[in-house]
Write a protein that holds these residues in place. Structure first.
Motif, PDB file in Angstrom:
ATOM      1  N   VAL A  82      -1.598  20.744   7.547  1.00  0.00           N
ATOM      2  CA  VAL A  82      -1.347  21.038   8.953  1.00  0.00           C
ATOM      3  C   VAL A  82      -2.492  20.531   9.829  1.00  0.00           C
ATOM      4  O   VAL A  82      -2.257  19.936  10.888  1.00  0.00           O
ATOM      5  N   ARG A 142       1.341  19.131  15.511  1.00  0.00           N
ATOM      6  CA  ARG A 142       1.772  20.124  14.532  1.00  0.00           C
ATOM      7  C   ARG A 142       3.166  19.792  14.019  1.00  0.00           C
ATOM      8  O   ARG A 142       4.091  19.560  14.799  1.00  0.00           O
ATOM      9  N   CYS A 194       1.720  28.405   4.499  1.00  0.00           N
ATOM     10  CA  CYS A 194       2.235  27.565   5.594  1.00  0.00           C
ATOM     11  C   CYS A 194       2.788  28.439   6.716  1.00  0.00           C
ATOM     12  O   CYS A 194       2.633  28.125   7.905  1.00  0.00           O
ATOM     13  N   VAL A 200       4.093  27.186  10.390  1.00  0.00           N
ATOM     14  CA  VAL A 200       4.853  26.011   9.957  1.00  0.00           C
ATOM     15  C   VAL A 200       5.674  26.448   8.744  1.00  0.00           C
ATOM     16  O   VAL A 200       5.132  26.610   7.656  1.00  0.00           O
TER      17      VAL A 200
END
Length: 487
Positions: free
Chosen positions: A77, A86, A124, A129
Protein backbone atom coordinates in the motif's frame (compact mmCIF):
# COMPACT_ATOMS: atom_id res chain seq x y z
CA UNK A 1 -15.33 -10.17 -9.96
CA UNK A 2 -13.84 -8.66 -13.11
CA UNK A 3 -10.22 -7.60 -13.37
CA UNK A 4 -8.04 -6.57 -16.28
CA UNK A 5 -4.46 -7.07 -17.27
CA UNK A 6 -2.91 -5.20 -20.17
CA UNK A 7 0.18 -6.94 -21.56
CA UNK A 8 2.53 -4.45 -23.13
CA UNK A 9 3.37 -5.59 -26.63
CA UNK A 10 4.37 -3.82 -29.80
CA UNK A 11 0.96 -2.25 -30.19
CA UNK A 12 0.17 -1.86 -26.49
CA UNK A 13 -3.48 -2.65 -27.26
CA UNK A 14 -3.76 -6.22 -26.00
CA UNK A 15 -6.33 -6.54 -23.21
CA UNK A 16 -7.61 -9.52 -21.26
CA UNK A 17 -10.61 -9.64 -18.96
CA UNK A 18 -10.29 -11.99 -15.99
CA UNK A 19 -13.63 -12.95 -14.46
CA UNK A 20 -12.94 -15.97 -12.24
CA UNK A 21 -10.57 -17.09 -9.51
CA UNK A 22 -9.19 -19.71 -11.89
CA UNK A 23 -8.25 -17.05 -14.43
CA UNK A 24 -6.54 -15.07 -11.67
CA UNK A 25 -4.57 -18.17 -10.65
CA UNK A 26 -3.50 -18.76 -14.24
CA UNK A 27 -2.52 -15.11 -14.71
CA UNK A 28 -0.15 -14.95 -11.73
CA UNK A 29 3.03 -16.16 -13.52
CA UNK A 30 2.39 -13.63 -16.29
CA UNK A 31 2.00 -10.83 -13.76
CA UNK A 32 5.33 -11.65 -12.12
CA UNK A 33 7.28 -12.89 -15.13
CA UNK A 34 8.16 -16.15 -13.35
CA UNK A 35 6.43 -18.96 -11.50
CA UNK A 36 6.32 -18.26 -7.77
CA UNK A 37 6.83 -21.21 -5.48
CA UNK A 38 6.62 -21.19 -1.70
CA UNK A 39 5.58 -17.55 -1.91
CA UNK A 40 3.18 -14.91 -0.63
CA UNK A 41 2.14 -12.55 -3.42
CA UNK A 42 -0.03 -9.44 -3.02
CA UNK A 43 -1.28 -7.63 -6.12
CA UNK A 44 -2.95 -4.21 -6.01
CA UNK A 45 -6.05 -3.39 -8.07
CA UNK A 46 -7.12 -0.01 -9.42
CA UNK A 47 -10.70 0.02 -10.69
CA UNK A 48 -10.23 -3.51 -11.96
CA UNK A 49 -6.70 -3.00 -13.31
CA UNK A 50 -3.59 -4.56 -11.84
CA UNK A 51 -1.10 -2.29 -10.12
CA UNK A 52 1.93 -2.86 -7.93
CA UNK A 53 2.78 -6.20 -6.38
CA UNK A 54 5.03 -7.66 -3.67
CA UNK A 55 6.36 -11.17 -3.15
CA UNK A 56 8.03 -12.84 -0.19
CA UNK A 57 8.82 -16.43 0.71
CA UNK A 58 6.43 -18.07 3.17
CA UNK A 59 8.17 -18.18 6.57
CA UNK A 60 8.58 -21.63 8.04
CA UNK A 61 7.45 -20.56 11.51
CA UNK A 62 3.82 -19.57 11.88
CA UNK A 63 4.92 -17.26 14.71
CA UNK A 64 6.44 -15.00 12.07
CA UNK A 65 3.27 -14.73 10.01
CA UNK A 66 1.66 -11.75 11.82
CA UNK A 67 4.70 -9.49 11.36
CA UNK A 68 5.24 -10.64 7.77
CA UNK A 69 1.59 -9.99 6.89
CA UNK A 70 1.77 -6.52 8.40
CA UNK A 71 5.00 -5.64 6.59
CA UNK A 72 3.77 -6.94 3.24
CA UNK A 73 0.52 -4.98 3.47
CA UNK A 74 2.35 -1.79 4.41
CA UNK A 75 4.95 -2.34 1.70
CA UNK A 76 2.34 -2.80 -1.02
CA UNK A 77 0.00 0.00 0.00
CA UNK A 78 2.82 2.42 0.81
CA UNK A 79 4.58 1.76 -2.48
CA UNK A 80 1.36 2.09 -4.46
CA UNK A 81 0.47 5.36 -2.74
CA UNK A 82 3.89 6.71 -3.61
CA UNK A 83 3.54 5.83 -7.29
CA UNK A 84 -0.11 5.62 -8.32
CA UNK A 85 -2.22 6.43 -5.27
CA UNK A 86 -4.03 4.18 -2.82
CA UNK A 87 -5.27 0.98 -4.49
CA UNK A 88 -8.95 0.07 -4.43
CA UNK A 89 -8.36 -3.52 -3.35
CA UNK A 90 -5.85 -6.36 -3.20
CA UNK A 91 -5.66 -9.95 -4.46
CA UNK A 92 -3.61 -12.31 -2.28
CA UNK A 93 -1.93 -15.53 -3.47
CA UNK A 94 -0.34 -18.21 -1.29
CA UNK A 95 1.75 -20.58 -3.42
CA UNK A 96 3.18 -23.78 -1.95
CA UNK A 97 3.35 -27.28 -3.38
CA UNK A 98 2.77 -30.29 -1.16
CA UNK A 99 6.30 -31.50 -1.91
CA UNK A 100 7.62 -28.39 -0.20
CA UNK A 101 5.94 -29.58 2.98
CA UNK A 102 7.68 -32.98 3.06
CA UNK A 103 5.05 -34.68 0.93
CA UNK A 104 2.15 -33.43 3.07
CA UNK A 105 -1.23 -33.89 1.38
CA UNK A 106 -2.50 -30.86 -0.50
CA UNK A 107 -5.56 -30.22 1.73
CA UNK A 108 -3.25 -29.90 4.73
CA UNK A 109 -1.25 -27.24 2.86
CA UNK A 110 -4.43 -25.29 2.19
CA UNK A 111 -5.59 -25.51 5.80
CA UNK A 112 -2.14 -24.80 7.20
CA UNK A 113 -1.96 -21.53 5.25
CA UNK A 114 -5.52 -20.45 6.04
CA UNK A 115 -4.48 -18.41 9.14
CA UNK A 116 -1.85 -16.63 7.03
CA UNK A 117 -4.48 -15.73 4.44
CA UNK A 118 -6.68 -14.32 7.21
CA UNK A 119 -3.79 -12.28 8.60
CA UNK A 120 -3.16 -10.77 5.14
CA UNK A 121 -6.84 -9.88 4.82
CA UNK A 122 -6.85 -8.28 8.27
CA UNK A 123 -3.67 -6.24 7.77
CA UNK A 124 -4.82 -4.91 4.40
CA UNK A 125 -8.18 -4.07 5.97
CA UNK A 126 -6.44 -2.07 8.69
CA UNK A 127 -5.05 0.10 5.88
CA UNK A 128 -8.60 0.49 4.41
CA UNK A 129 -7.72 -1.63 1.38
CA UNK A 130 -9.89 -4.78 1.25
CA UNK A 131 -8.66 -8.15 -0.02
CA UNK A 132 -11.28 -9.09 -2.61
CA UNK A 133 -9.79 -12.54 -3.32
CA UNK A 134 -7.30 -14.78 -1.51
CA UNK A 135 -6.16 -17.91 -3.33
CA UNK A 136 -4.04 -20.89 -2.39
CA UNK A 137 -2.13 -22.41 -5.33
CA UNK A 138 -0.70 -25.88 -4.81
CA UNK A 139 0.23 -28.75 -7.14
CA UNK A 140 -1.60 -27.36 -10.17
CA UNK A 141 -4.83 -26.62 -8.29
CA UNK A 142 -6.31 -23.57 -6.56
CA UNK A 143 -8.60 -22.89 -3.61
CA UNK A 144 -10.35 -19.66 -2.63
CA UNK A 145 -10.25 -18.55 0.99
CA UNK A 146 -13.03 -16.05 0.27
CA UNK A 147 -15.64 -18.31 -1.35
CA UNK A 148 -17.63 -20.60 0.99
CA UNK A 149 -19.65 -22.31 -1.77
CA UNK A 150 -18.60 -25.97 -2.34
CA UNK A 151 -20.21 -25.97 -5.79
CA UNK A 152 -17.84 -23.16 -6.82
CA UNK A 153 -14.81 -23.99 -4.70
CA UNK A 154 -14.89 -27.72 -3.77
CA UNK A 155 -12.69 -29.08 -0.98
CA UNK A 156 -10.45 -30.84 -3.51
CA UNK A 157 -9.85 -27.54 -5.31
CA UNK A 158 -10.05 -26.64 -8.99
CA UNK A 159 -7.49 -27.36 -11.67
CA UNK A 160 -5.40 -24.47 -13.02
CA UNK A 161 -5.40 -24.41 -16.82
CA UNK A 162 -2.39 -26.09 -18.38
CA UNK A 163 0.37 -23.90 -19.75
CA UNK A 164 -0.20 -22.54 -23.21
CA UNK A 165 -3.78 -23.76 -23.54
CA UNK A 166 -5.72 -20.58 -22.71
CA UNK A 167 -6.51 -17.18 -24.13
CA UNK A 168 -4.29 -15.70 -21.42
CA UNK A 169 -1.26 -17.69 -22.59
CA UNK A 170 -1.90 -16.95 -26.25
CA UNK A 171 -2.38 -13.22 -25.67
CA UNK A 172 0.69 -13.01 -23.46
CA UNK A 173 2.79 -14.76 -26.11
CA UNK A 174 1.48 -12.36 -28.77
CA UNK A 175 2.31 -9.40 -26.53
CA UNK A 176 5.85 -10.66 -25.98
CA UNK A 177 5.38 -11.64 -22.31
CA UNK A 178 7.40 -14.73 -21.43
CA UNK A 179 7.13 -16.63 -18.17
CA UNK A 180 10.52 -17.44 -16.73
CA UNK A 181 11.49 -20.42 -14.62
CA UNK A 182 10.47 -20.84 -11.00
CA UNK A 183 12.01 -18.98 -8.08
CA UNK A 184 13.98 -22.10 -7.14
CA UNK A 185 15.44 -22.34 -10.64
CA UNK A 186 16.32 -18.64 -10.65
CA UNK A 187 18.02 -19.06 -7.28
CA UNK A 188 19.92 -22.15 -8.40
CA UNK A 189 21.71 -20.12 -11.08
CA UNK A 190 23.10 -17.77 -8.43
CA UNK A 191 23.33 -19.75 -5.19
CA UNK A 192 26.57 -21.35 -3.91
CA UNK A 193 27.26 -24.78 -5.31
CA UNK A 194 26.55 -27.89 -3.27
CA UNK A 195 28.51 -30.37 -5.35
CA UNK A 196 31.81 -32.22 -5.27
CA UNK A 197 33.49 -28.97 -6.39
CA UNK A 198 32.98 -27.33 -2.98
CA UNK A 199 36.08 -28.67 -1.13
CA UNK A 200 38.47 -27.74 -3.95
CA UNK A 201 36.87 -24.31 -4.35
CA UNK A 202 37.05 -23.68 -0.61
CA UNK A 203 40.77 -24.52 -0.58
CA UNK A 204 41.33 -22.17 -3.52
CA UNK A 205 39.47 -19.36 -1.72
CA UNK A 206 41.54 -19.95 1.41
CA UNK A 207 44.75 -19.76 -0.61
CA UNK A 208 43.65 -16.58 -2.40
CA UNK A 209 42.67 -14.95 0.89
CA UNK A 210 46.01 -15.87 2.49
CA UNK A 211 47.76 -14.23 -0.46
CA UNK A 212 45.60 -11.15 -0.96
CA UNK A 213 44.45 -10.01 2.48
CA UNK A 214 47.96 -9.72 4.00
CA UNK A 215 49.03 -7.71 0.98
CA UNK A 216 46.10 -5.32 1.48
CA UNK A 217 46.73 -4.97 5.21
CA UNK A 218 50.43 -4.37 4.53
CA UNK A 219 49.54 -1.42 2.32
CA UNK A 220 50.18 -2.95 -1.08
CA UNK A 221 49.02 -0.60 -3.87
CA UNK A 222 45.38 -1.36 -4.61
CA UNK A 223 46.01 -0.54 -8.27
CA UNK A 224 48.23 -3.62 -8.47
CA UNK A 225 45.42 -5.87 -7.21
CA UNK A 226 42.92 -4.13 -9.47
CA UNK A 227 45.10 -4.63 -12.55
CA UNK A 228 45.51 -8.34 -11.78
CA UNK A 229 41.78 -8.78 -11.21
CA UNK A 230 40.80 -6.93 -14.38
CA UNK A 231 43.31 -8.82 -16.49
CA UNK A 232 42.06 -12.17 -15.24
CA UNK A 233 38.40 -11.12 -15.59
CA UNK A 234 38.94 -10.11 -19.22
CA UNK A 235 40.68 -13.43 -19.91
CA UNK A 236 37.77 -15.44 -18.48
CA UNK A 237 35.24 -13.14 -20.15
CA UNK A 238 36.76 -13.87 -23.55
CA UNK A 239 36.76 -17.59 -22.80
CA UNK A 240 33.05 -17.53 -21.95
CA UNK A 241 32.19 -15.41 -25.00
CA UNK A 242 33.98 -17.84 -27.33
CA UNK A 243 32.21 -20.92 -25.93
CA UNK A 244 29.38 -22.37 -28.04
CA UNK A 245 25.89 -21.38 -26.97
CA UNK A 246 23.74 -23.70 -24.84
CA UNK A 247 19.96 -23.31 -24.72
CA UNK A 248 19.20 -25.09 -21.44
CA UNK A 249 19.98 -22.84 -18.44
CA UNK A 250 21.31 -25.64 -16.22
CA UNK A 251 23.52 -27.05 -18.98
CA UNK A 252 24.79 -23.55 -19.74
CA UNK A 253 25.73 -22.98 -16.09
CA UNK A 254 27.48 -26.35 -15.87
CA UNK A 255 29.47 -25.54 -19.00
CA UNK A 256 30.45 -22.12 -17.58
CA UNK A 257 31.53 -23.78 -14.32
CA UNK A 258 33.81 -26.08 -16.30
CA UNK A 259 35.39 -23.08 -18.05
CA UNK A 260 36.28 -21.37 -14.76
CA UNK A 261 39.16 -22.84 -12.74
CA UNK A 262 39.03 -22.85 -8.94
CA UNK A 263 42.01 -20.54 -8.50
CA UNK A 264 40.66 -18.14 -11.14
CA UNK A 265 37.29 -17.96 -9.41
CA UNK A 266 38.93 -17.42 -6.03
CA UNK A 267 41.17 -14.62 -7.28
CA UNK A 268 38.24 -12.85 -8.95
CA UNK A 269 35.94 -13.19 -5.93
CA UNK A 270 38.55 -11.71 -3.61
CA UNK A 271 39.51 -9.01 -6.10
CA UNK A 272 35.91 -7.85 -6.54
CA UNK A 273 35.66 -7.01 -2.83
CA UNK A 274 37.38 -3.77 -3.88
CA UNK A 275 34.69 -1.20 -4.71
CA UNK A 276 36.80 0.52 -7.33
CA UNK A 277 37.53 -2.73 -9.14
CA UNK A 278 33.85 -3.62 -8.94
CA UNK A 279 32.99 -0.29 -10.57
CA UNK A 280 35.41 -0.98 -13.38
CA UNK A 281 33.80 -4.29 -14.26
CA UNK A 282 30.31 -2.77 -13.82
CA UNK A 283 31.11 -0.94 -17.07
CA UNK A 284 30.62 -4.26 -18.91
CA UNK A 285 26.86 -3.69 -18.92
CA UNK A 286 25.93 -3.45 -22.59
CA UNK A 287 26.86 -4.55 -26.08
CA UNK A 288 28.83 -7.72 -26.66
CA UNK A 289 30.42 -7.57 -23.20
CA UNK A 290 27.19 -7.77 -21.18
CA UNK A 291 25.95 -11.36 -21.85
CA UNK A 292 29.34 -12.90 -21.08
CA UNK A 293 29.77 -10.64 -18.05
CA UNK A 294 26.40 -11.77 -16.67
CA UNK A 295 27.48 -15.40 -17.05
CA UNK A 296 30.74 -14.65 -15.26
CA UNK A 297 29.01 -12.94 -12.31
CA UNK A 298 26.59 -15.85 -11.99
CA UNK A 299 29.46 -18.34 -12.02
CA UNK A 300 31.39 -16.36 -9.38
CA UNK A 301 28.32 -16.14 -7.14
CA UNK A 302 28.00 -19.92 -7.35
CA UNK A 303 31.65 -20.28 -6.28
CA UNK A 304 31.20 -18.34 -3.00
CA UNK A 305 31.01 -21.56 -1.03
CA UNK A 306 31.63 -22.52 2.58
CA UNK A 307 32.61 -19.62 4.80
CA UNK A 308 32.81 -17.24 1.84
CA UNK A 309 29.06 -16.73 1.42
CA UNK A 310 29.20 -13.02 2.22
CA UNK A 311 31.73 -12.49 -0.56
CA UNK A 312 28.87 -13.20 -3.00
CA UNK A 313 27.43 -9.71 -2.46
CA UNK A 314 29.72 -8.26 -5.14
CA UNK A 315 29.10 -10.77 -7.97
CA UNK A 316 25.37 -10.96 -7.12
CA UNK A 317 25.08 -7.17 -7.28
CA UNK A 318 26.96 -7.11 -10.57
CA UNK A 319 24.66 -9.83 -11.92
CA UNK A 320 21.63 -7.79 -10.85
CA UNK A 321 23.02 -4.63 -12.41
CA UNK A 322 23.88 -6.23 -15.76
CA UNK A 323 20.55 -8.09 -15.91
CA UNK A 324 18.71 -4.82 -15.26
CA UNK A 325 20.81 -3.01 -17.86
CA UNK A 326 19.90 -5.75 -20.37
CA UNK A 327 16.20 -5.38 -19.53
CA UNK A 328 15.80 -8.60 -17.52
CA UNK A 329 14.10 -7.16 -14.45
CA UNK A 330 13.09 -10.58 -13.10
CA UNK A 331 16.67 -11.83 -12.70
CA UNK A 332 17.82 -8.36 -11.65
CA UNK A 333 15.36 -8.24 -8.77
CA UNK A 334 16.20 -11.74 -7.62
CA UNK A 335 19.96 -11.24 -7.78
CA UNK A 336 19.75 -8.00 -5.81
CA UNK A 337 17.57 -9.59 -3.15
CA UNK A 338 20.08 -12.41 -2.81
CA UNK A 339 22.93 -9.88 -2.55
CA UNK A 340 21.16 -8.12 0.29
CA UNK A 341 20.45 -11.42 2.00
CA UNK A 342 24.18 -12.13 2.28
CA UNK A 343 25.16 -8.52 3.09
CA UNK A 344 22.29 -6.17 4.03
CA UNK A 345 24.73 -3.23 4.21
CA UNK A 346 26.09 -3.51 0.66
CA UNK A 347 25.34 -0.01 -0.56
CA UNK A 348 25.43 -0.58 -4.31
CA UNK A 349 22.93 -3.43 -3.97
CA UNK A 350 20.72 -1.37 -1.65
CA UNK A 351 20.61 1.55 -4.07
CA UNK A 352 20.02 -0.67 -7.10
CA UNK A 353 17.23 -2.46 -5.25
CA UNK A 354 15.60 0.83 -4.27
CA UNK A 355 15.96 2.16 -7.81
CA UNK A 356 14.27 -0.94 -9.22
CA UNK A 357 11.46 -0.59 -6.69
CA UNK A 358 11.01 3.09 -7.58
CA UNK A 359 10.98 2.42 -11.32
CA UNK A 360 14.13 4.48 -11.96
CA UNK A 361 15.58 4.14 -15.47
CA UNK A 362 19.08 2.58 -15.52
CA UNK A 363 20.27 4.86 -18.30
CA UNK A 364 21.66 7.64 -16.03
CA UNK A 365 23.93 5.09 -14.36
CA UNK A 366 24.99 3.71 -17.73
CA UNK A 367 25.78 7.26 -18.88
CA UNK A 368 27.89 7.86 -15.78
CA UNK A 369 29.84 4.63 -16.27
CA UNK A 370 30.34 5.37 -19.97
CA UNK A 371 31.70 8.81 -19.12
CA UNK A 372 34.05 7.44 -16.48
CA UNK A 373 35.32 4.83 -18.92
CA UNK A 374 35.82 7.36 -21.69
CA UNK A 375 37.66 9.76 -19.36
CA UNK A 376 39.92 6.99 -18.12
CA UNK A 377 40.76 5.80 -21.62
CA UNK A 378 41.48 9.38 -22.68
CA UNK A 379 43.65 10.17 -19.63
CA UNK A 380 44.88 6.85 -18.19
CA UNK A 381 47.43 8.50 -15.97
CA UNK A 382 44.91 10.51 -13.93
CA UNK A 383 41.58 8.75 -14.25
CA UNK A 384 42.11 5.90 -11.80
CA UNK A 385 41.18 7.99 -8.75
CA UNK A 386 37.72 8.86 -10.13
CA UNK A 387 36.39 5.34 -10.40
CA UNK A 388 35.39 4.81 -6.78
CA UNK A 389 36.14 5.79 -3.22
CA UNK A 390 39.69 4.77 -2.48
CA UNK A 391 41.24 4.95 0.94
CA UNK A 392 41.85 8.53 1.90
CA UNK A 393 40.32 9.94 -1.29
CA UNK A 394 37.40 12.31 -1.54
CA UNK A 395 34.67 11.66 -4.13
CA UNK A 396 34.53 14.31 -6.83
CA UNK A 397 31.40 16.41 -6.54
CA UNK A 398 29.05 16.97 -9.48
CA UNK A 399 29.84 19.78 -11.86
CA UNK A 400 33.56 19.84 -11.10
CA UNK A 401 36.54 19.52 -13.36
CA UNK A 402 35.82 15.92 -14.35
CA UNK A 403 32.92 17.08 -16.49
CA UNK A 404 30.19 15.18 -14.71
CA UNK A 405 26.78 16.65 -13.98
CA UNK A 406 24.10 16.02 -11.39
CA UNK A 407 22.05 14.25 -14.05
CA UNK A 408 24.57 11.45 -14.24
CA UNK A 409 26.33 11.40 -10.87
CA UNK A 410 24.88 12.13 -7.46
CA UNK A 411 25.84 15.06 -5.31
CA UNK A 412 25.20 14.38 -1.61
CA UNK A 413 25.19 10.71 -0.75
CA UNK A 414 22.05 9.39 0.91
CA UNK A 415 23.84 8.45 4.11
CA UNK A 416 26.35 10.47 6.05
CA UNK A 417 29.92 9.69 5.05
CA UNK A 418 32.26 11.13 7.63
CA UNK A 419 35.63 10.25 9.01
CA UNK A 420 34.64 6.61 9.28
CA UNK A 421 34.19 6.50 5.50
CA UNK A 422 37.93 6.67 4.97
CA UNK A 423 38.28 2.92 5.06
CA UNK A 424 40.27 0.77 2.68
CA UNK A 425 38.62 0.25 -0.68
CA UNK A 426 38.82 -3.49 -0.10
CA UNK A 427 36.48 -4.50 2.70
CA UNK A 428 36.61 -8.02 4.05
CA UNK A 429 33.04 -9.36 4.32
CA UNK A 430 31.95 -10.14 7.85
CA UNK A 431 33.96 -7.23 9.25
CA UNK A 432 32.96 -3.62 9.86
CA UNK A 433 30.15 -2.30 7.68
CA UNK A 434 31.47 -0.74 4.49
CA UNK A 435 30.53 2.96 4.75
CA UNK A 436 31.96 3.94 1.37
CA UNK A 437 29.88 4.60 -1.72
CA UNK A 438 31.15 4.33 -5.26
CA UNK A 439 30.65 6.63 -8.21
CA UNK A 440 28.30 4.15 -9.84
CA UNK A 441 26.18 4.07 -6.70
CA UNK A 442 26.17 7.86 -6.51
CA UNK A 443 24.44 7.99 -9.90
CA UNK A 444 21.64 5.93 -8.45
CA UNK A 445 21.50 8.10 -5.35
CA UNK A 446 21.02 11.17 -7.55
CA UNK A 447 18.16 9.59 -9.48
CA UNK A 448 16.47 8.46 -6.28
CA UNK A 449 16.92 11.88 -4.67
CA UNK A 450 15.34 13.65 -7.64
CA UNK A 451 12.49 11.16 -7.65
CA UNK A 452 11.97 11.69 -3.93
CA UNK A 453 11.70 15.45 -4.46
CA UNK A 454 8.84 14.85 -6.90
CA UNK A 455 7.01 12.34 -4.74
CA UNK A 456 6.45 12.61 -1.04
CA UNK A 457 6.03 9.69 1.31
CA UNK A 458 7.85 6.40 1.42
CA UNK A 459 6.86 2.76 1.66
CA UNK A 460 8.87 0.14 3.44
CA UNK A 461 10.15 -3.19 2.25
CA UNK A 462 9.11 -6.33 4.08
CA UNK A 463 11.96 -7.58 6.20
CA UNK A 464 12.91 -11.19 6.43
CA UNK A 465 11.39 -12.77 9.50
CA UNK A 466 12.29 -15.98 11.25
CA UNK A 467 14.10 -18.80 9.57
CA UNK A 468 14.84 -18.97 5.89
CA UNK A 469 11.75 -20.07 3.95
CA UNK A 470 13.61 -21.58 1.03
CA UNK A 471 13.48 -24.80 -0.91
CA UNK A 472 16.56 -26.45 -2.32
CA UNK A 473 16.66 -27.50 -5.95
CA UNK A 474 18.86 -30.52 -6.59
CA UNK A 475 22.53 -29.80 -6.07
CA UNK A 476 22.38 -26.12 -5.14
CA UNK A 477 21.50 -23.98 -2.20
CA UNK A 478 18.73 -21.44 -2.42
CA UNK A 479 18.88 -17.85 -1.25
CA UNK A 480 16.57 -15.48 0.48
CA UNK A 481 13.03 -15.03 -0.85
CA UNK A 482 12.61 -11.74 -2.61
CA UNK A 483 10.08 -8.97 -2.27
CA UNK A 484 9.22 -6.51 -4.98
CA UNK A 485 7.07 -3.47 -4.68
CA UNK A 486 6.60 -2.62 -8.37
CA UNK A 487 6.21 -5.94 -10.17
Amino acid sequence: MTNHIEPVGTSGAAKITLRTAGELAEALPYLLGFRPDDSIVLVALYKGRFGGRVRLGIPERSEDWPSVAQQLARCLVGGCERRDGRPDSVVAFLCQDASARRAAPVPSVVERLRPLAQLLRTECGVLDVPVTEALCLSDGRYWSYCCPRPDCCPPEGNTIAADGTSVMAATAAYAGIHVRQSVAELTARLAPLETALVPDQTRALDAAAMDLVPRILAGAPREEVEAQTLSLARLVLGRLADAPGVDDALDADLRDDELLAHDEAAALILGLQDRMTRDRVAEWMEGDEAPAALRLWRALARRCVGGYGEHAAAPLTLAGWVAWSLGDTVEADHALEMALSVDPHYKFARLLNEARSEGVDPEPVRQSLRRIRADREAEPATSEVTVGDAAGSTPTEPGTADGTTDEAVAGPVPEAVGEEARSPAVVVPGGVEDPGISRAARGLAAALRRRGERRSGAGTRPARAGTRASRRPAGRRTGRPQSRGDG
